[in-house]
Design a protein around this motif. Structure first.
Motif, PDB file in Angstrom:
ATOM      1  N   LEU A   1     -36.934  45.138  23.617  1.00  0.00           N
ATOM      2  CA  LEU A   1     -36.492  45.954  22.491  1.00  0.00           C
ATOM      3  C   LEU A   1     -35.300  46.832  22.810  1.00  0.00           C
ATOM      4  N   GLY A   2     -34.952  46.942  24.072  1.00  0.00           N
ATOM      5  CA  GLY A   2     -33.794  47.768  24.435  1.00  0.00           C
ATOM      6  C   GLY A   2     -34.089  49.240  24.261  1.00  0.00           C
ATOM      7  N   ALA A   3     -33.307  49.899  23.425  1.00  0.00           N
ATOM      8  CA  ALA A   3     -33.461  51.339  23.225  1.00  0.00           C
ATOM      9  C   ALA A   3     -34.799  51.641  22.569  1.00  0.00           C
ATOM     10  N   GLY A   4     -35.300  52.834  22.827  1.00  0.00           N
ATOM     11  CA  GLY A   4     -36.549  53.296  22.232  1.00  0.00           C
ATOM     12  C   GLY A   4     -37.345  54.110  23.232  1.00  0.00           C
ATOM     13  N   ARG A   5     -38.293  54.895  22.704  1.00  0.00           N
ATOM     14  CA  ARG A   5     -39.137  55.700  23.598  1.00  0.00           C
ATOM     15  C   ARG A   5     -39.990  54.769  24.454  1.00  0.00           C
ATOM     16  N   ARG A   6     -40.058  55.114  25.722  1.00  0.00           N
ATOM     17  CA  ARG A   6     -40.762  54.269  26.684  1.00  0.00           C
ATOM     18  C   ARG A   6     -42.106  54.874  27.069  1.00  0.00           C
ATOM     19  N   LEU A   7     -43.001  53.987  27.448  1.00  0.00           N
ATOM     20  CA  LEU A   7     -44.329  54.424  27.865  1.00  0.00           C
ATOM     21  C   LEU A   7     -44.254  55.241  29.150  1.00  0.00           C
ATOM     22  N   PHE A   8     -43.450  54.801  30.080  1.00  0.00           N
ATOM     23  CA  PHE A   8     -43.388  55.472  31.373  1.00  0.00           C
ATOM     24  C   PHE A   8     -42.134  56.326  31.464  1.00  0.00           C
ATOM     25  N   GLY A   9     -42.300  57.534  31.981  1.00  0.00           N
ATOM     26  CA  GLY A   9     -41.197  58.475  32.090  1.00  0.00           C
ATOM     27  C   GLY A   9     -40.261  58.126  33.225  1.00  0.00           C
ATOM     28  N   ALA A  10     -39.174  58.879  33.309  1.00  0.00           N
ATOM     29  CA  ALA A  10     -38.148  58.643  34.327  1.00  0.00           C
ATOM     30  C   ALA A  10     -38.096  59.779  35.343  1.00  0.00           C
ATOM     31  N   ALA A  11     -39.149  60.589  35.412  1.00  0.00           N
ATOM     32  CA  ALA A  11     -39.153  61.712  36.356  1.00  0.00           C
ATOM     33  C   ALA A  11     -39.150  61.199  37.796  1.00  0.00           C
ATOM     34  N   ASP A  12     -38.550  61.965  38.668  1.00  0.00           N
ATOM     35  CA  ASP A  12     -38.493  61.636  40.084  1.00  0.00           C
ATOM     36  C   ASP A  12     -39.793  62.109  40.736  1.00  0.00           C
ATOM     37  N   VAL A  13     -40.794  61.237  40.709  1.00  0.00           N
ATOM     38  CA  VAL A  13     -42.113  61.578  41.241  1.00  0.00           C
ATOM     39  C   VAL A  13     -42.502  60.560  42.305  1.00  0.00           C
ATOM     40  N   ASP A  14     -43.551  60.879  43.055  1.00  0.00           N
ATOM     41  CA  ASP A  14     -44.070  59.934  44.041  1.00  0.00           C
ATOM     42  C   ASP A  14     -44.599  58.690  43.344  1.00  0.00           C
ATOM     43  N   ALA A  15     -44.616  57.588  44.053  1.00  0.00           N
ATOM     44  CA  ALA A  15     -45.126  56.332  43.521  1.00  0.00           C
ATOM     45  C   ALA A  15     -46.594  56.485  43.128  1.00  0.00           C
ATOM     46  N   THR A  16     -46.977  55.803  42.067  1.00  0.00           N
ATOM     47  CA  THR A  16     -48.364  55.773  41.617  1.00  0.00           C
ATOM     48  C   THR A  16     -48.898  54.364  41.835  1.00  0.00           C
ATOM     49  N   SER A  17     -49.973  54.246  42.590  1.00  0.00           N
ATOM     50  CA  SER A  17     -50.567  52.933  42.839  1.00  0.00           C
ATOM     51  C   SER A  17     -51.573  52.606  41.749  1.00  0.00           C
ATOM     52  N   LEU A  18     -51.534  51.356  41.301  1.00  0.00           N
ATOM     53  CA  LEU A  18     -52.424  50.882  40.253  1.00  0.00           C
ATOM     54  C   LEU A  18     -53.187  49.663  40.754  1.00  0.00           C
ATOM     55  N   VAL A  19     -54.404  49.495  40.236  1.00  0.00           N
ATOM     56  CA  VAL A  19     -55.207  48.313  40.528  1.00  0.00           C
ATOM     57  C   VAL A  19     -55.486  47.607  39.216  1.00  0.00           C
ATOM     58  N   LEU A  20     -55.090  46.344  39.122  1.00  0.00           N
ATOM     59  CA  LEU A  20     -55.339  45.554  37.923  1.00  0.00           C
ATOM     60  C   LEU A  20     -56.816  45.199  37.879  1.00  0.00           C
ATOM     61  N   THR A  21     -57.521  45.698  36.855  1.00  0.00           N
ATOM     62  CA  THR A  21     -58.959  45.454  36.766  1.00  0.00           C
ATOM     63  C   THR A  21     -59.323  44.434  35.694  1.00  0.00           C
ATOM     64  N   GLU A  22     -58.378  44.169  34.793  1.00  0.00           N
ATOM     65  CA  GLU A  22     -58.627  43.195  33.740  1.00  0.00           C
ATOM     66  C   GLU A  22     -57.296  42.669  33.245  1.00  0.00           C
ATOM     67  N   HIS A  23     -57.223  41.357  33.028  1.00  0.00           N
ATOM     68  CA  HIS A  23     -55.986  40.738  32.537  1.00  0.00           C
ATOM     69  C   HIS A  23     -56.335  39.514  31.713  1.00  0.00           C
ATOM     70  N   GLU A  24     -55.616  39.357  30.626  1.00  0.00           N
ATOM     71  CA  GLU A  24     -55.753  38.146  29.830  1.00  0.00           C
ATOM     72  C   GLU A  24     -54.440  37.908  29.100  1.00  0.00           C
ATOM     73  N   ALA A  25     -54.049  36.634  29.035  1.00  0.00           N
ATOM     74  CA  ALA A  25     -52.860  36.238  28.288  1.00  0.00           C
ATOM     75  C   ALA A  25     -53.316  35.466  27.058  1.00  0.00           C
ATOM     76  N   TYR A  26     -52.647  35.707  25.935  1.00  0.00           N
ATOM     77  CA  TYR A  26     -53.024  35.102  24.667  1.00  0.00           C
ATOM     78  C   TYR A  26     -51.964  34.108  24.230  1.00  0.00           C
ATOM     79  N   GLY A  27     -52.324  33.228  23.303  1.00  0.00           N
ATOM     80  CA  GLY A  27     -51.440  32.159  22.859  1.00  0.00           C
ATOM     81  C   GLY A  27     -50.144  32.641  22.243  1.00  0.00           C
ATOM     82  N   ASN A  28     -50.124  33.863  21.739  1.00  0.00           N
ATOM     83  CA  ASN A  28     -48.901  34.395  21.131  1.00  0.00           C
ATOM     84  C   ASN A  28     -47.993  35.088  22.147  1.00  0.00           C
TER      85      ASN A  28
END
Length: 195
Positions: free
Chosen positions: A153-180
């Protein structure tokens, strides 16, 4: 401690603005105009309504949702029944609608931290991009529920900010891809010293 969950529709390039058609954004309505509907992709939304015990919103999201959601008794019955918390330094009790259940105004992210320490189940954050940035930067987010749409979409408000912070580690606990092309991704935030 209560779990704080940010839930969002997001384009592949991170934009979360106006997925349902809110005015003022050139690509408004991108979740339904540009991607074929697949009911299975929205299962997570029903589950969220069943599991959440409170709804946390920023001021702009509260002002956008509160005139509409109380009337959407089928689609948002679970959300409508939840106690609501709005983080704002400008809203007063007179600004709150009276047909959307109990609503409490919190004046700061510190108030959200105190809310997390109370008894109860998950707290869900819908919309509220600016608030989401502040919560993430303060280390208060525990989980992300994301529906990622196959769009740039290019321009627009983003979910994640641009602050200069330490890295945040994430663990993927659920994933599914749909036909669309939509992908559901649920990530838990890991804290230093967590296992």
């Amino acid at each position: 401690m209560r779990t704080l969950i940010i839930t969002a529709f997001m384009s592949l390039d991170g934009v979360m603005e106006a997925p349902g058609g809110e005015e003022g954004y050139r690509n408004a309505g991108w979740t339904y105009k540009d991607v074929a509907f697949d009911e299975a992709a929205y299962e997570i939304k029903g589950r969220e309504q069943d599991q959440a015990t409170a709804l946390l919103l920023g001021r702009r999201s509260y002002e956008a949702f509160s005139p509409v959601w109380p009337e959407m008794t089928e689609e948002f019955a679970g959300y409508n029944a939840l106690p609501k918390y709005v983080v704002s330094t400008t809203l007063t009790a007179d600004d709150l609608v009276d047909n959307w259940g109990p609503t409490t105004i919190l004046g700061s992210v510190e108030d959200v931290a105190r809310l997390k320490e109370t008894d109860g189940g998950p707290i869900l954050v819908r919309g509220s991009g600016t608030l989401g940035h502040s919560l993430a930067e303060a280390g208060l987010v525990d989980r992300y529920h994301l529906l990622v749409f196959p769009l740039l979409l290019g321009a627009g408000r983003r979910l994640f900010g641009a602050a200069d912070v330490d890295a945040t580690s994430l663990v993927l606990t659920e994933h599914e891809a749909y036909g669309n092309g939509v992908q559901k991704m649920i990530f838990d935030v890991t804290r230093t010293g967590s296992t």
